[in-house]
Design a protein around this motif. Sequence first.
Motif, PDB file in Angstrom:
ATOM      1  N   LEU A  33       0.852  -1.193   0.000  1.00  0.00           N
ATOM      2  CA  LEU A  33       0.000   0.000   0.000  1.00  0.00           C
ATOM      3  C   LEU A  33       0.887   1.242   0.000  1.00  0.00           C
ATOM      4  O   LEU A  33       1.966   1.231   0.619  1.00  0.00           O
ATOM      5  N   PRO A  34       0.470   2.336  -0.662  1.00  0.00           N
ATOM      6  CA  PRO A  34       1.227   3.589  -0.556  1.00  0.00           C
ATOM      7  C   PRO A  34       1.279   4.046   0.904  1.00  0.00           C
ATOM      8  O   PRO A  34       0.312   3.885   1.650  1.00  0.00           O
ATOM      9  N   THR A  35       2.382   4.609   1.310  1.00  0.00           N
ATOM     10  CA  THR A  35       2.552   5.000   2.715  1.00  0.00           C
ATOM     11  C   THR A  35       2.049   6.402   3.014  1.00  0.00           C
ATOM     12  O   THR A  35       1.835   6.746   4.171  1.00  0.00           O
ATOM     13  N   GLY A  36       1.892   7.257   1.973  1.00  0.00           N
ATOM     14  CA  GLY A  36       1.752   8.676   2.267  1.00  0.00           C
ATOM     15  C   GLY A  36       3.131   9.213   2.616  1.00  0.00           C
ATOM     16  O   GLY A  36       4.157   8.549   2.414  1.00  0.00           O
ATOM     17  N   HIS A  37       3.193  10.410   3.163  1.00  0.00           N
ATOM     18  CA  HIS A  37       4.492  11.032   3.432  1.00  0.00           C
ATOM     19  C   HIS A  37       5.132  10.441   4.689  1.00  0.00           C
ATOM     20  O   HIS A  37       4.574  10.511   5.784  1.00  0.00           O
ATOM     21  N   ILE A  38       6.309   9.854   4.518  1.00  0.00           N
ATOM     22  CA  ILE A  38       7.140   9.389   5.634  1.00  0.00           C
ATOM     23  C   ILE A  38       8.564   9.850   5.348  1.00  0.00           C
ATOM     24  O   ILE A  38       9.061   9.692   4.224  1.00  0.00           O
ATOM     25  N   ASP A  39       9.228  10.420   6.330  1.00  0.00           N
ATOM     26  CA  ASP A  39      10.636  10.788   6.193  1.00  0.00           C
ATOM     27  C   ASP A  39      11.477   9.605   6.672  1.00  0.00           C
ATOM     28  O   ASP A  39      11.565   9.331   7.864  1.00  0.00           O
ATOM     29  N   PHE A  40      12.073   8.900   5.714  1.00  0.00           N
ATOM     30  CA  PHE A  40      12.877   7.727   6.050  1.00  0.00           C
ATOM     31  C   PHE A  40      14.317   8.100   6.401  1.00  0.00           C
ATOM     32  O   PHE A  40      15.134   7.220   6.650  1.00  0.00           O
ATOM     33  N   ASN A  41      14.614   9.397   6.406  1.00  0.00           N
ATOM     34  CA  ASN A  41      15.946   9.876   6.791  1.00  0.00           C
ATOM     35  C   ASN A  41      17.039   9.173   5.973  1.00  0.00           C
ATOM     36  O   ASN A  41      18.024   8.668   6.520  1.00  0.00           O
ATOM     37  N   LEU A  42      16.882   9.175   4.662  1.00  0.00           N
ATOM     38  CA  LEU A  42      17.804   8.457   3.786  1.00  0.00           C
ATOM     39  C   LEU A  42      19.209   9.050   3.791  1.00  0.00           C
ATOM     40  O   LEU A  42      20.184   8.353   3.479  1.00  0.00           O
ATOM     41  N   GLU A  43      19.329  10.315   4.148  1.00  0.00           N
ATOM     42  CA  GLU A  43      20.644  10.961   4.143  1.00  0.00           C
ATOM     43  C   GLU A  43      21.601  10.353   5.166  1.00  0.00           C
ATOM     44  O   GLU A  43      22.812  10.578   5.083  1.00  0.00           O
ATOM     45  N   GLN A  44      21.090   9.579   6.113  1.00  0.00           N
ATOM     46  CA  GLN A  44      21.958   8.974   7.125  1.00  0.00           C
ATOM     47  C   GLN A  44      22.782   7.813   6.575  1.00  0.00           C
ATOM     48  O   GLN A  44      23.755   7.385   7.208  1.00  0.00           O
ATOM     49  N   PHE A  45      22.427   7.312   5.393  1.00  0.00           N
ATOM     50  CA  PHE A  45      23.085   6.120   4.866  1.00  0.00           C
ATOM     51  C   PHE A  45      24.301   6.467   4.014  1.00  0.00           C
ATOM     52  O   PHE A  45      24.266   7.380   3.193  1.00  0.00           O
ATOM     53  N   GLU A  46      25.365   5.675   4.203  1.00  0.00           N
ATOM     54  CA  GLU A  46      26.576   5.850   3.415  1.00  0.00           C
ATOM     55  C   GLU A  46      26.331   5.596   1.934  1.00  0.00           C
ATOM     56  O   GLU A  46      27.031   6.148   1.080  1.00  0.00           O
ATOM     57  N   VAL A  47      25.358   4.756   1.596  1.00  0.00           N
ATOM     58  CA  VAL A  47      25.105   4.440   0.184  1.00  0.00           C
ATOM     59  C   VAL A  47      24.690   5.677  -0.609  1.00  0.00           C
ATOM     60  O   VAL A  47      24.813   5.700  -1.833  1.00  0.00           O
ATOM     61  N   PHE A  48      24.208   6.712   0.084  1.00  0.00           N
ATOM     62  CA  PHE A  48      23.830   7.956  -0.579  1.00  0.00           C
ATOM     63  C   PHE A  48      24.798   9.100  -0.259  1.00  0.00           C
ATOM     64  O   PHE A  48      24.495  10.265  -0.500  1.00  0.00           O
ATOM     65  N   ASP A 168      23.969  -8.680  -7.197  1.00  0.00           N
ATOM     66  CA  ASP A 168      24.453  -7.305  -7.178  1.00  0.00           C
ATOM     67  C   ASP A 168      23.598  -6.462  -6.243  1.00  0.00           C
ATOM     68  O   ASP A 168      22.628  -5.830  -6.646  1.00  0.00           O
ATOM     69  N   PHE A 169      23.960  -6.444  -4.968  1.00  0.00           N
ATOM     70  CA  PHE A 169      23.205  -5.656  -3.999  1.00  0.00           C
ATOM     71  C   PHE A 169      24.118  -5.224  -2.866  1.00  0.00           C
ATOM     72  O   PHE A 169      25.201  -5.775  -2.668  1.00  0.00           O
ATOM     73  N   MET A 170      23.670  -4.223  -2.133  1.00  0.00           N
ATOM     74  CA  MET A 170      24.366  -3.778  -0.939  1.00  0.00           C
ATOM     75  C   MET A 170      23.351  -3.603   0.173  1.00  0.00           C
ATOM     76  O   MET A 170      22.246  -3.105  -0.053  1.00  0.00           O
ATOM     77  N   ILE A 171      23.715  -4.041   1.356  1.00  0.00           N
ATOM     78  CA  ILE A 171      22.894  -3.835   2.553  1.00  0.00           C
ATOM     79  C   ILE A 171      23.629  -2.882   3.473  1.00  0.00           C
ATOM     80  O   ILE A 171      24.832  -3.026   3.698  1.00  0.00           O
ATOM     81  N   GLU A 172      22.910  -1.897   3.975  1.00  0.00           N
ATOM     82  CA  GLU A 172      23.474  -1.025   5.001  1.00  0.00           C
ATOM     83  C   GLU A 172      22.500  -0.961   6.168  1.00  0.00           C
ATOM     84  O   GLU A 172      21.289  -0.868   5.967  1.00  0.00           O
ATOM     85  N   ILE A 173      23.053  -1.055   7.364  1.00  0.00           N
ATOM     86  CA  ILE A 173      22.249  -0.952   8.584  1.00  0.00           C
ATOM     87  C   ILE A 173      22.795   0.199   9.418  1.00  0.00           C
ATOM     88  O   ILE A 173      24.001   0.291   9.659  1.00  0.00           O
ATOM     89  N   VAL A 174      21.906   1.088   9.821  1.00  0.00           N
ATOM     90  CA  VAL A 174      22.247   2.148  10.769  1.00  0.00           C
ATOM     91  C   VAL A 174      21.390   1.913  12.009  1.00  0.00           C
ATOM     92  O   VAL A 174      20.197   2.213  12.024  1.00  0.00           O
ATOM     93  N   GLU A 175      21.990   1.269  12.982  1.00  0.00           N
ATOM     94  CA  GLU A 175      21.336   0.932  14.249  1.00  0.00           C
ATOM     95  C   GLU A 175      20.090   0.066  14.019  1.00  0.00           C
ATOM     96  O   GLU A 175      20.204  -1.138  13.841  1.00  0.00           O
TER      97      GLU A 175
END
Length: 205
Positions: A33-48, A168-175
């Motif tokens: 289902l679409p979530t609506g607006h959620i801030d997933f704080n993607l800037e915290q990840f090294e992949v970005f 071909d994938f990368m997993i990153e975990i922040v806490e």
Amino acid sequence: MENYPFDTTGLTTETIDRYNDTYKALKAEFNILPTGHIDFNLEQFEVFRNCLSVNLRGSFVIKQDCGDSYILFVEVHYNLNGVKHVSDHQEHQVWGLTYLKNNFGRVIIRRETLTDKILELIHPLELDFKEDKAFSNTFYVVVNDHAKASTCMDRNFRNAVMDIRDNDFMIEIVEHTLIIGNYDPIIAEKSTHLAEFVERIASLC
């Protein structure tokens, strides 16, 4: 004009079709289902880390009783340094995300390369599992807290990573937050593999 469950503003027809094919494939296989607006704080990840901006074009929750997971349609902007000039570049990608019950610290997991194996001989940075040689020989795992990561990355977690049907994938975990994806063009089948993984992890962790 078709109504899409993601933001199409400024997108090419090809990109819209790729996102839409992915959405249809996910919808056919998962309870999304679409979530609506959620801030997933993607800037915290090294992949970005090298991106100028990370824009969420769409986000979808995979609902299940034992824990929700998410699929993200992402647009990233960054600079390409050419020989004579710097140009703005953008890419459209699909990432999976889920929240973990336990704190893993910071973790990066990807397929191990020959270069990784050589560097490991000089600078022992990688987390290895002596009791799980198959996993350690397949994946390169870098962590900032060995105690947290080795405890949280139990057999069930490692089996889920081993079972991903994509090389071909990368997993990153922040806490408590896990993200998985790659920098490749959008492919519906690959996106369903990411969804399978985050759905499984949500039920385990």
